[in-house]
Design a protein around this motif. Structure first.
Motif, PDB file in Angstrom:
ATOM      1  N   ARG A 194       0.839  -1.199   0.000  1.00 23.11           N
ATOM      2  CA  ARG A 194       0.000   0.000   0.000  1.00 23.11           C
ATOM      3  C   ARG A 194       0.878   1.255   0.000  1.00 23.11           C
ATOM      4  O   ARG A 194       0.554   2.250  -0.664  1.00 23.11           O
ATOM      5  CB  ARG A 194      -0.928  -0.009   1.218  1.00 23.11           C
ATOM      6  CG  ARG A 194      -1.955   1.109   1.208  1.00 23.11           C
ATOM      7  CD  ARG A 194      -2.911   0.987   2.384  1.00 23.11           C
ATOM      8  NE  ARG A 194      -3.818  -0.137   2.251  1.00 23.11           N
ATOM      9  CZ  ARG A 194      -4.938  -0.099   1.530  1.00 23.11           C
ATOM     10  NH1 ARG A 194      -5.278   0.998   0.869  1.00 23.11           N
ATOM     11  NH2 ARG A 194      -5.726  -1.155   1.469  1.00 23.11           N
ATOM     12  N   ARG A 195       1.989   1.223   0.728  1.00 22.96           N
ATOM     13  CA  ARG A 195       2.903   2.377   0.735  1.00 22.96           C
ATOM     14  C   ARG A 195       3.531   2.574  -0.640  1.00 22.96           C
ATOM     15  O   ARG A 195       3.743   3.715  -1.080  1.00 22.96           O
ATOM     16  CB  ARG A 195       3.987   2.186   1.804  1.00 22.96           C
ATOM     17  CG  ARG A 195       3.478   2.324   3.239  1.00 22.96           C
ATOM     18  CD  ARG A 195       4.611   2.369   4.230  1.00 22.96           C
ATOM     19  NE  ARG A 195       5.295   1.096   4.370  1.00 22.96           N
ATOM     20  CZ  ARG A 195       4.970   0.154   5.246  1.00 22.96           C
ATOM     21  NH1 ARG A 195       3.929   0.324   6.045  1.00 22.96           N
ATOM     22  NH2 ARG A 195       5.650  -0.965   5.332  1.00 22.96           N
ATOM     23  N   GLN A 196       3.838   1.476  -1.328  1.00 23.35           N
ATOM     24  CA  GLN A 196       4.387   1.602  -2.672  1.00 23.35           C
ATOM     25  C   GLN A 196       3.366   2.215  -3.633  1.00 23.35           C
ATOM     26  O   GLN A 196       3.720   3.038  -4.477  1.00 23.35           O
ATOM     27  CB  GLN A 196       4.839   0.232  -3.181  1.00 23.35           C
ATOM     28  CG  GLN A 196       6.119  -0.261  -2.515  1.00 23.35           C
ATOM     29  CD  GLN A 196       6.580  -1.580  -3.108  1.00 23.35           C
ATOM     30  OE1 GLN A 196       6.086  -2.631  -2.731  1.00 23.35           O
ATOM     31  NE2 GLN A 196       7.497  -1.532  -4.033  1.00 23.35           N
ATOM     32  N   ALA A 197       2.114   1.800  -3.508  1.00 28.50           N
ATOM     33  CA  ALA A 197       1.071   2.370  -4.355  1.00 28.50           C
ATOM     34  C   ALA A 197       0.954   3.873  -4.121  1.00 28.50           C
ATOM     35  O   ALA A 197       0.842   4.663  -5.063  1.00 28.50           O
ATOM     36  CB  ALA A 197      -0.272   1.680  -4.079  1.00 28.50           C
ATOM     37  N   VAL A 201       9.270   2.216   2.094  1.00 27.18           N
ATOM     38  CA  VAL A 201       8.264   1.159   2.040  1.00 27.18           C
ATOM     39  C   VAL A 201       8.584  -0.005   2.978  1.00 27.18           C
ATOM     40  O   VAL A 201       7.719  -0.831   3.269  1.00 27.18           O
ATOM     41  CB  VAL A 201       8.068   0.637   0.599  1.00 27.18           C
ATOM     42  CG1 VAL A 201       7.521   1.736  -0.291  1.00 27.18           C
ATOM     43  CG2 VAL A 201       9.362   0.079   0.021  1.00 27.18           C
ATOM     44  N   GLU A 202       9.825  -0.073   3.462  1.00 26.59           N
ATOM     45  CA  GLU A 202      10.184  -1.162   4.376  1.00 26.59           C
ATOM     46  C   GLU A 202      11.423  -0.762   5.166  1.00 26.59           C
ATOM     47  O   GLU A 202      12.336  -0.114   4.644  1.00 26.59           O
ATOM     48  CB  GLU A 202      10.451  -2.444   3.593  1.00 26.59           C
ATOM     49  CG  GLU A 202      10.678  -3.667   4.455  1.00 26.59           C
ATOM     50  CD  GLU A 202      10.831  -4.942   3.648  1.00 26.59           C
ATOM     51  OE1 GLU A 202      11.142  -5.987   4.248  1.00 26.59           O
ATOM     52  OE2 GLU A 202      10.635  -4.898   2.413  1.00 26.59           O
ATOM     53  N   GLN A 203      11.458  -1.149   6.446  1.00 26.16           N
ATOM     54  CA  GLN A 203      12.633  -0.965   7.290  1.00 26.16           C
ATOM     55  C   GLN A 203      13.325  -2.306   7.437  1.00 26.16           C
ATOM     56  O   GLN A 203      12.678  -3.316   7.725  1.00 26.16           O
ATOM     57  CB  GLN A 203      12.233  -0.422   8.661  1.00 26.16           C
ATOM     58  CG  GLN A 203      11.716   1.009   8.634  1.00 26.16           C
ATOM     59  CD  GLN A 203      11.189   1.442   9.986  1.00 26.16           C
ATOM     60  OE1 GLN A 203      10.580   0.665  10.703  1.00 26.16           O
ATOM     61  NE2 GLN A 203      11.416   2.707  10.326  1.00 26.16           N
ATOM     62  N   ARG A 204      14.648  -2.298   7.245  1.00 24.06           N
ATOM     63  CA  ARG A 204      15.404  -3.538   7.328  1.00 24.06           C
ATOM     64  C   ARG A 204      16.459  -3.425   8.423  1.00 24.06           C
ATOM     65  O   ARG A 204      16.634  -2.379   9.033  1.00 24.06           O
ATOM     66  CB  ARG A 204      16.053  -3.857   5.981  1.00 24.06           C
ATOM     67  CG  ARG A 204      15.020  -4.126   4.896  1.00 24.06           C
ATOM     68  CD  ARG A 204      15.654  -4.545   3.600  1.00 24.06           C
ATOM     69  NE  ARG A 204      14.650  -5.015   2.650  1.00 24.06           N
ATOM     70  CZ  ARG A 204      14.933  -5.427   1.429  1.00 24.06           C
ATOM     71  NH1 ARG A 204      16.187  -5.421   0.995  1.00 24.06           N
ATOM     72  NH2 ARG A 204      13.964  -5.839   0.624  1.00 24.06           N
ATOM     73  N   LYS A 221      19.227  -0.139   7.282  1.00 25.20           N
ATOM     74  CA  LYS A 221      18.887  -0.102   5.858  1.00 25.20           C
ATOM     75  C   LYS A 221      17.383   0.071   5.673  1.00 25.20           C
ATOM     76  O   LYS A 221      16.572  -0.430   6.460  1.00 25.20           O
ATOM     77  CB  LYS A 221      19.354  -1.376   5.157  1.00 25.20           C
ATOM     78  CG  LYS A 221      20.869  -1.504   5.050  1.00 25.20           C
ATOM     79  CD  LYS A 221      21.257  -2.746   4.277  1.00 25.20           C
ATOM     80  CE  LYS A 221      22.778  -2.854   4.132  1.00 25.20           C
ATOM     81  NZ  LYS A 221      23.172  -4.069   3.382  1.00 25.20           N
ATOM     82  N   LEU A 222      17.028   0.775   4.636  1.00 29.02           N
ATOM     83  CA  LEU A 222      15.640   0.988   4.276  1.00 29.02           C
ATOM     84  C   LEU A 222      15.421   0.493   2.852  1.00 29.02           C
ATOM     85  O   LEU A 222      16.363   0.448   2.053  1.00 29.02           O
ATOM     86  CB  LEU A 222      15.291   2.482   4.322  1.00 29.02           C
ATOM     87  CG  LEU A 222      15.611   3.248   5.604  1.00 29.02           C
ATOM     88  CD1 LEU A 222      15.451   4.746   5.364  1.00 29.02           C
ATOM     89  CD2 LEU A 222      14.706   2.791   6.733  1.00 29.02           C
ATOM     90  N   GLY A 225       6.694   4.781   5.526  1.00 29.78           N
ATOM     91  CA  GLY A 225       5.694   5.601   4.857  1.00 29.78           C
ATOM     92  C   GLY A 225       6.073   7.053   4.694  1.00 29.78           C
ATOM     93  O   GLY A 225       5.348   7.805   4.043  1.00 29.78           O
ATOM     94  N   SER A 226       7.196   7.447   5.255  1.00 31.15           N
ATOM     95  CA  SER A 226       7.604   8.854   5.145  1.00 31.15           C
ATOM     96  C   SER A 226       8.245   9.135   3.790  1.00 31.15           C
ATOM     97  O   SER A 226       8.819   8.246   3.153  1.00 31.15           O
ATOM     98  CB  SER A 226       8.580   9.218   6.262  1.00 31.15           C
ATOM     99  OG  SER A 226       9.779   8.462   6.158  1.00 31.15           O
ATOM    100  N   THR A 227       8.129  10.381   3.342  1.00 34.11           N
ATOM    101  CA  THR A 227       8.773  10.813   2.106  1.00 34.11           C
ATOM    102  C   THR A 227      10.134  11.389   2.449  1.00 34.11           C
ATOM    103  O   THR A 227      10.251  12.244   3.333  1.00 34.11           O
ATOM    104  CB  THR A 227       7.925  11.870   1.385  1.00 34.11           C
ATOM    105  OG1 THR A 227       6.644  11.304   1.070  1.00 34.11           O
ATOM    106  CG2 THR A 227       8.596  12.311   0.084  1.00 34.11           C
ATOM    107  N   VAL A 228      11.164  10.901   1.777  1.00 31.56           N
ATOM    108  CA  VAL A 228      12.535  11.321   2.059  1.00 31.56           C
ATOM    109  C   VAL A 228      13.227  11.709   0.758  1.00 31.56           C
ATOM    110  O   VAL A 228      12.725  11.456  -0.334  1.00 31.56           O
ATOM    111  CB  VAL A 228      13.331  10.190   2.757  1.00 31.56           C
ATOM    112  CG1 VAL A 228      12.736   9.870   4.127  1.00 31.56           C
ATOM    113  CG2 VAL A 228      13.348   8.932   1.877  1.00 31.56           C
ATOM    114  N   GLN A 229      14.371  12.331   0.893  1.00 33.05           N
ATOM    115  CA  GLN A 229      15.235  12.628  -0.244  1.00 33.05           C
ATOM    116  C   GLN A 229      16.411  11.657  -0.217  1.00 33.05           C
ATOM    117  O   GLN A 229      17.058  11.496   0.822  1.00 33.05           O
ATOM    118  CB  GLN A 229      15.738  14.072  -0.182  1.00 33.05           C
ATOM    119  CG  GLN A 229      14.644  15.126  -0.269  1.00 33.05           C
ATOM    120  CD  GLN A 229      13.970  15.142  -1.627  1.00 33.05           C
ATOM    121  OE1 GLN A 229      14.631  15.106  -2.662  1.00 33.05           O
ATOM    122  NE2 GLN A 229      12.639  15.189  -1.627  1.00 33.05           N
TER     123      GLN A 229
END
Length: 230
Positions: free
Chosen positions: A33-36, A178-181, A185-186, A206-210
């Motif tokens: 859903r986060r990817q969408a 979209v995922e925390q590893r 790593k993300l 789900g956060s927007t990052v640069q």
């Protein structure tokens, strides 16, 4: 529809081989859903992921990226042969129905057996003995071939992503986590490009990052990002 019709024939005759899959877990669905959202593709609350997938168009680049990403939901898929009684698990969760592979006999071995079964049942004939004898062996054969096909598909997608970004090393893009590893790593989905990659750093799901492209190696089929500074 063809696969569902084939499964219906097999189940009524109590002989065949189904493509089965349990429902996706909530964590996988939340990630998808986060990817969408990252790709700007609306997914209304309450709409099952199977119905959502059927709205995606392969001619749309953003939709195509989501179709590829949806394979992460299909864990646990397998083949269930039966002869004489119907199996307990008959549903393929992605289509929310019983389903059988019969439409690609030139590239997928199991379809050849499924087609013979359906042709026999539809015409009121006994399913050939050689088909019945082979049914128990098909799941392992298909598992081995699916593993090889999956590696080729993933490698191809990774190479294309690396090629897209090979001349963009040092550039910064907006992305959604979209995922925390483990180990800091993300996994991020770029907003403007249909690229999913690993990123060094810490950020909320789900956060927007640069993110900045650190490396893109076509030969190795790898892309590396890090969170942009500042």
């Amino acid at each position: 529809m063809t696969g569902m019709a084939a499964a219906d024939l097999m189940l009524r005759a109590k002989v065949g081989i189904l493509r089965t899959m349990p429902p996706a877990d909530e964590q996988a669905i939340a990630r998808f859903r986060r990817q969408a959202k990252a790709l700007g593709v609306p997914w209304e609350e309450g709409v099952p992921y199977g119905e959502f997938l059927r709205t995606l168009e392969r001619t749309d680049g953003q939709h195509l990226a989501l179709i590829y990403a949806a394979t992460s939901l299909f864990r646990g898929a397998g083949y269930t042969p039966f002869d004489g009684s119907t199996p307990e698990q008959v549903e393929q969760a992605a289509v929310a129905a019983a389903y059988a592979h019969v439409t690609a006999p030139l590239r997928r071995l199991v379809d050849r057996f499924g087609l013979v079964i359906c042709e026999s049942v539809a015409n009121g004939r006994e399913v050939p003995g050689w088909v019945r004898e082979a049914l128990p062996t098909l799941p392992e054969l298909m598992k081995a071939s699916d593993t090889i096909a999956g590696k080729v598909e993933r490698g191809s997608a990774d190479a294309v992503e690396a090629a897209i970004l090979s001349d963009k090393v040092g550039q910064t893009f907006a992305a959604v986590v979209v995922e925390q590893r483990d180990k800091g790593k993300l996994q991020v989905q770029l907003v403007d490009l249909p690229v999913v990659a690993t990123c060094q750093g810490q950020a909320e799901l789900g956060s927007t990052v640069q993110v900045t492209v650190v490396a893109a190696d076509i030969a190795a089929r790898t892309v590396t990002f890090e969170l942009a500074k500042g």
